[in-house]
Design a protein around this motif. Structure first.
Motif, short mmCIF file in Angstrom:
data_model
loop_
_atom_site.label_atom_id
_atom_site.label_comp_id
_atom_site.label_asym_id
_atom_site.label_seq_id
_atom_site.Cartn_x
_atom_site.Cartn_y
_atom_site.Cartn_z
N TYR A 1 0.81 -1.23 -0.06
CA TYR A 1 -0.01 -0.01 -0.13
C TYR A 1 0.92 1.27 0.21
CZ TYR A 1 -3.16 3.85 1.77
OH TYR A 1 -3.65 4.84 1.83
N TRP A 2 1.89 1.05 0.81
CA TRP A 2 2.82 2.42 0.86
C TRP A 2 3.61 2.51 -0.18
CZ3 TRP A 2 3.00 6.54 3.69
CH2 TRP A 2 4.17 7.58 3.76
N GLY B 1 2.68 1.88 -3.23
CA GLY B 1 1.45 2.39 -4.21
C GLY B 1 1.21 3.78 -4.05
N GLN B 2 0.92 4.15 -2.93
CA GLN B 2 0.84 5.70 -2.58
C GLN B 2 2.08 6.56 -3.00
OE1 GLN B 2 -2.16 7.12 -1.47
NE2 GLN B 2 -2.62 5.04 -1.66
N LEU C 1 1.88 7.06 -6.91
CA LEU C 1 1.07 7.95 -7.04
C LEU C 1 1.40 9.61 -6.87
CD1 LEU C 1 -2.61 6.43 -5.73
CD2 LEU C 1 -1.57 6.73 -8.07
N PHE C 2 1.85 9.57 -5.59
CA PHE C 2 2.85 10.70 -5.19
C PHE C 2 3.63 11.22 -6.31
CE2 PHE C 2 5.60 13.42 -2.78
CZ PHE C 2 4.80 14.41 -2.57
#
Length: 73
Positions: free
Chosen positions: A49-50, A52-53, A56-57
């Protein structure tokens, strides 16, 4: 200071690691390590999850990449 460290010992041995005492006396290795496998799965999901974030950032271009970002540069 001795009482402080004994208090930390009491917290971990008698409260936080108490579920491990139950699993220590089981005959099955898989059953005894269920909690560890759950922690590994939770950690893996959190890492995916991290990452993936972070992707995106980075793709939005919100990071300040200028050379003057830090005074020591």
């Amino acid at each position: 200071m001795r009482a402080f460290f004994e208090g930390i010992e009491n917290l971990f041995v008698n409260f936080l690691f108490a579920p491990y005492d139950f699993f220590r006396f089981m005959e099955s290795w898989w059953a005894a390590n269920t909690i560890n496998w759950i922690f590994v799965i939770i950690g893996t999901v959190a890492m995916v999850y991290w990452l993936g974030q972070l992707r995106l950032f980075d793709s939005r271009g919100e990071e300040d990449r200028s050379i003057t970002s830090h005074s020591y540069l």
